[in-house]
Design an enzyme around this catalytic site. Structure first.
Site, mmCIF file in Angstrom:
data_model
loop_
_atom_site.group_PDB
_atom_site.id
_atom_site.type_symbol
_atom_site.label_atom_id
_atom_site.label_comp_id
_atom_site.label_asym_id
_atom_site.label_seq_id
_atom_site.Cartn_x
_atom_site.Cartn_y
_atom_site.Cartn_z
ATOM 1 C CG ASP A 51 -1.879 1.171 1.226
ATOM 2 O OD1 ASP A 51 -2.940 1.026 0.589
ATOM 3 O OD2 ASP A 51 -1.564 2.204 1.844
ATOM 4 C CG LEU A 52 1.614 3.142 -3.421
ATOM 5 C CD1 LEU A 52 1.475 3.863 -4.751
ATOM 6 C CD2 LEU A 52 3.034 2.620 -3.232
ATOM 7 C CG ASP A 106 -3.066 3.425 -2.263
ATOM 8 O OD1 ASP A 106 -4.043 2.678 -2.040
ATOM 9 O OD2 ASP A 106 -2.554 4.135 -1.383
#
Length: 468
Positions: A341-342, A384
């Site tokens: 995950d960003l 994301d």
């Protein structure tokens, strides 16, 4: 009188003379002539050339019961009996027999008749016999009469065989034309080449698929013309030599080709190669049946891949994970799943807009591909969130090293026009050292465990967290 085994040249004084043969040939070779027509004309010509008290029959050498069978002429028990008595000698050499006519036959009024049996042969093979009868009481058959009957029988044999072969040829030609029509009307490319892989046949389907006319393609190297690359059904690239070796050893090859049309457009081709052998069993070329699946493959790719990044989407990732898990169970090799995950992505979207966010996602995809092996799978679940599947991952230390490389690669700034933005990765890792050994381990549980570990990494700001 002609004795058995004797021959004599045809005399011009024979009844009808050479003109009878000319008339016979002309009548026998009428338009739409059949073998039966030729033989019937031969019998009629013999009748016409002889005097009124003669008649003629034609017998087939082998009937349904293995003996002679009447083909042309009226049924006569007396002549039939004579033929059967003389069989098979009657079909090997000329014979002159006395025939005793039973009551009720057309010869009954004469009591005794003479029957000349003249073989009908072609290239040494007995086709039948011409039977000519005349009532007794005359001088019998003159040599010139028998010569004429022999000449008509011989000419009839030749013409009937030629007619049969012509009829067979016409049937074969019609079948070939039908086959050509089928070949030219199929949408697949049907291409054949010689042992040097030079094209010798190029159907209408090939013209349609590749854009080269038949005249342009003939004589060209099949693989060079189309800039061919070879792939197995699993998508692994193989060499031309490997493909041709399979054709030589196994007789054929199935796979996919990457080729180019005459206008340069790329093609994806589903191909089937079949090897050809010469009369002594040496390779003589191959036949390719190729189907254009370019549109189909593009549609499949769109259905299974993320349109923004080009990575496998959730559907494709799930399928890849199940396949990888099954292989790990068979090989007992380590399988690892990274859930990524960003951090900070939402702020980039809010501050710089969705176009900037899209650039970050595309850069993330490229960087993931760059730090991973070719056999690893990376995909985008959505938003994301990304997933990496590591097969044959080694020990936990090796998996952690990969996760560190991913973190470092994604931390590099991304250029958005004149602006630089950065995101950090939170990665959850789930490892199955031996999937078959764990009772609760499954493809779904691995992905779920990696997802939960990712939330731990995000919450604790550690960057990487391993599932318990």
């Amino acid at each position: 009188m002609l004795m058995p085994g004797e021959t004599a040249p045809i005399r011009t004084s024979a009844p009808g003379g050479p003109n009878a043969l000319v008339e016979f040939a002309r009548a026998a070779l009428q338009v739409s002539a059949s073998r039966e027509h030729v033989l019937r004309v031969a019998v009629d010509q013999v009748k016409a050339a002889m005097d009124d008290d003669c008649t003629a029959w034609l017998y087939q050498a082998d009937g349904n019961a293995g003996g002679p069978a009447l083909v042309v002429g009226n049924h006569s028990p007396a002549v039939n009996a004579a033929i059967e008595a003389a069989h098979p000698e009657a079909f090997d050499r000329p014979l002159v027999l006395d025939v005793h006519a039973p009551d009720g036959s057309w010869l009954a009024d004469y009591g005794l008749a003479q029957c000349a049996l003249i073989p009908v042969r072609h290239t040494g093979r007995a086709l039948g016999a011409m039977a000519v009868t005349r009532a007794a009481g005359r001088d019998g058959f003159r040599p010139d009469e028998l010569d004429l009957v022999t000449a008509i029988a011989e000419l009839g044999a030749v013409l009937s065989e030629q007619t049969r072969m012509l009829a067979d040829s016409l049937v074969a030609l019609d079948e070939m034309r039908q086959l050509v029509d089928v070949v030219d009307n199929i949408s697949d490319a049907l291409v054949s080449c010689d042992a040097g892989h030079l094209i010798v046949n190029w159907n209408a389907g090939a013209e349609q698929i590749y854009g080269y006319s038949r005249s342009d393609a003939l004589g060209c190297d099949l693989f060079a013309l189309l800039a061919t690359q070879f792939y197995t059904s699993d998508g692994a690239e193989v060499s031309r030599e490997e493909v041709l070796s399979d054709v030589a050893l196994a007789g054929g090859w199935l796979g996919e080709l990457r080729q180019r049309r005459a206008d340069g457009a790329p093609l994806i081709i589903m191909a089937s190669f079949t090897g050809l052998l010469d009369s002594v069993g040496f390779p003589a070329g191959l036949v390719a049946v190729n189907r254009d699946v370019t549109t189909q493959r593009h549609e499949e790719h769109r259905a299974m891949h993320d349109p923004l990044t080009g990575l496998p989407n959730r559907r494709r990732l799930n399928s890849a994970l199940y396949d990888a898990f099954a292989r790990a169970c068979r090989t007992h090799l380590t399988l690892a799943v990274l859930f990524i995950d960003l951090d900070g992505f939402k702020e980039i979207n809010d501050t710089h807009g969705h176009a900037a966010g899209d650039e970050v996602l595309k850069a993330t995809a490229q960087r993931l591909i760059a730090v991973l092996r070719n056999r690893d799978t990376v995909g985008r679940l959505g938003g994301d969130e990304f997933v990496v599947i590591l097969e044959e991952a080694g020990n936990v230390g090796a998996v952690e090293a990969v996760a560190r490389r991913v973190c470092d690669g994604l931390a590099e700034p991304v250029d958005i026009g004149e602006t630089h933005v950065s995101v950090l990765a939170s990665i959850g890792v789930a490892v199955a050292v031996d999937p078959e050994a764990g009772e609760q381990v499954s493809a779904e549980s691995l992905l779920e465990a990696a997802d939960q570990a990712m939330y731990v990494a995000k919450r604790e700001r550690t960057g990487i967290s391993f599932a318990p």
